[in-house]
Enzyme design. Sequence first.
Site, PDB file in Angstrom:
ATOM      1  N   ILE A 113       0.847  -1.196   0.000  1.00  0.00           N
ATOM      2  CA  ILE A 113       0.000   0.000   0.000  1.00  0.00           C
ATOM      3  C   ILE A 113       0.883   1.247   0.000  1.00  0.00           C
ATOM      4  O   ILE A 113       0.662   2.181  -0.776  1.00  0.00           O
ATOM      5  CB  ILE A 113      -0.968   0.002   1.199  1.00  0.00           C
ATOM      6  CG1 ILE A 113      -1.971  -1.150   1.089  1.00  0.00           C
ATOM      7  CG2 ILE A 113      -1.702   1.343   1.293  1.00  0.00           C
ATOM      8  CD1 ILE A 113      -2.790  -1.386   2.358  1.00  0.00           C
ATOM      9  N   PHE A 117       3.944   1.598  -1.022  1.00  0.00           N
ATOM     10  CA  PHE A 117       4.595   1.755  -2.324  1.00  0.00           C
ATOM     11  C   PHE A 117       3.621   2.357  -3.337  1.00  0.00           C
ATOM     12  O   PHE A 117       3.961   3.289  -4.071  1.00  0.00           O
ATOM     13  CB  PHE A 117       5.138   0.419  -2.838  1.00  0.00           C
ATOM     14  CG  PHE A 117       5.786   0.555  -4.173  1.00  0.00           C
ATOM     15  CD1 PHE A 117       7.094   1.006  -4.281  1.00  0.00           C
ATOM     16  CD2 PHE A 117       5.086   0.268  -5.332  1.00  0.00           C
ATOM     17  CE1 PHE A 117       7.693   1.167  -5.524  1.00  0.00           C
ATOM     18  CE2 PHE A 117       5.678   0.423  -6.585  1.00  0.00           C
ATOM     19  CZ  PHE A 117       6.986   0.875  -6.677  1.00  0.00           C
ATOM     20  N   SER A 118       2.399   1.817  -3.372  1.00  0.00           N
ATOM     21  CA  SER A 118       1.411   2.287  -4.343  1.00  0.00           C
ATOM     22  C   SER A 118       0.957   3.716  -4.066  1.00  0.00           C
ATOM     23  O   SER A 118       0.693   4.474  -4.996  1.00  0.00           O
ATOM     24  CB  SER A 118       0.199   1.356  -4.340  1.00  0.00           C
ATOM     25  OG  SER A 118       0.590   0.074  -4.764  1.00  0.00           O
ATOM     26  N   GLU A 119       0.886   4.061  -2.799  1.00  0.00           N
ATOM     27  CA  GLU A 119       0.414   5.392  -2.431  1.00  0.00           C
ATOM     28  C   GLU A 119       1.476   6.473  -2.605  1.00  0.00           C
ATOM     29  O   GLU A 119       1.178   7.564  -3.072  1.00  0.00           O
ATOM     30  CB  GLU A 119      -0.074   5.409  -0.977  1.00  0.00           C
ATOM     31  CG  GLU A 119      -1.380   4.674  -0.756  1.00  0.00           C
ATOM     32  CD  GLU A 119      -2.597   5.442  -1.249  1.00  0.00           C
ATOM     33  OE1 GLU A 119      -2.474   6.379  -2.068  1.00  0.00           O
ATOM     34  OE2 GLU A 119      -3.695   5.082  -0.818  1.00  0.00           O
ATOM     35  N   SER A 120       2.707   6.180  -2.190  1.00  0.00           N
ATOM     36  CA  SER A 120       3.705   7.264  -2.136  1.00  0.00           C
ATOM     37  C   SER A 120       5.082   6.894  -2.670  1.00  0.00           C
ATOM     38  O   SER A 120       5.978   7.729  -2.629  1.00  0.00           O
ATOM     39  CB  SER A 120       3.879   7.704  -0.681  1.00  0.00           C
ATOM     40  OG  SER A 120       4.541   6.684   0.058  1.00  0.00           O
TER      41      SER A 120
END
Length: 174
Positions: free
Chosen positions: A23, A25-28
């Site tokens: 999460i 990695f995908s978010e920020s």
Amino acid sequence: MYDDLFRKVAREAKLDWRLVSAIAFSESKYNPYLVSPRGARGLMQVMPATARAFDVPVDQLMDPEANVRVAVALIREIEKSLKFSPASSSEDRTYIMLACYNAGIGYVLDARRLAVKYGGNPDSWSEVARYLRLKAEPKYAEDPVVQCGPFKGAGETLRFVEHVMGKYYAYLGK
């Protein structure tokens, strides 16, 4: 870089740390200082209102540990509120929870209610995803079971869920 933090916070919450990492990695892309145009902050892109709901001062959201703790608390809260059937698969639960994390639980609950109304399984990710897409259409957005109105962000949410799960499966070696 943040694996020890993810391990610690996820272990305390009985979550898989690799999902928390996926999460983040995908978010920020693991940037603890990122602020989105909508105001989401930090590693897990936590909204200020979410921080306040968990009694965390907004100015602490740039602290990686505080940010991850709020996000993990939100994930646990989402899981509890979804009231899945005991027969639902862990994979479907994870996909649906991620959709809530991205889109907000209200839109996903609407999609689950639509699934029930039209004879589908509200615990099936494929059914929930279908109705998330359909909520952009007036026929579904104006249905009496819908409480949050039209949802035009289904494409973004579905991409987010697939991206997180792809990263998570990579971390698992699948």
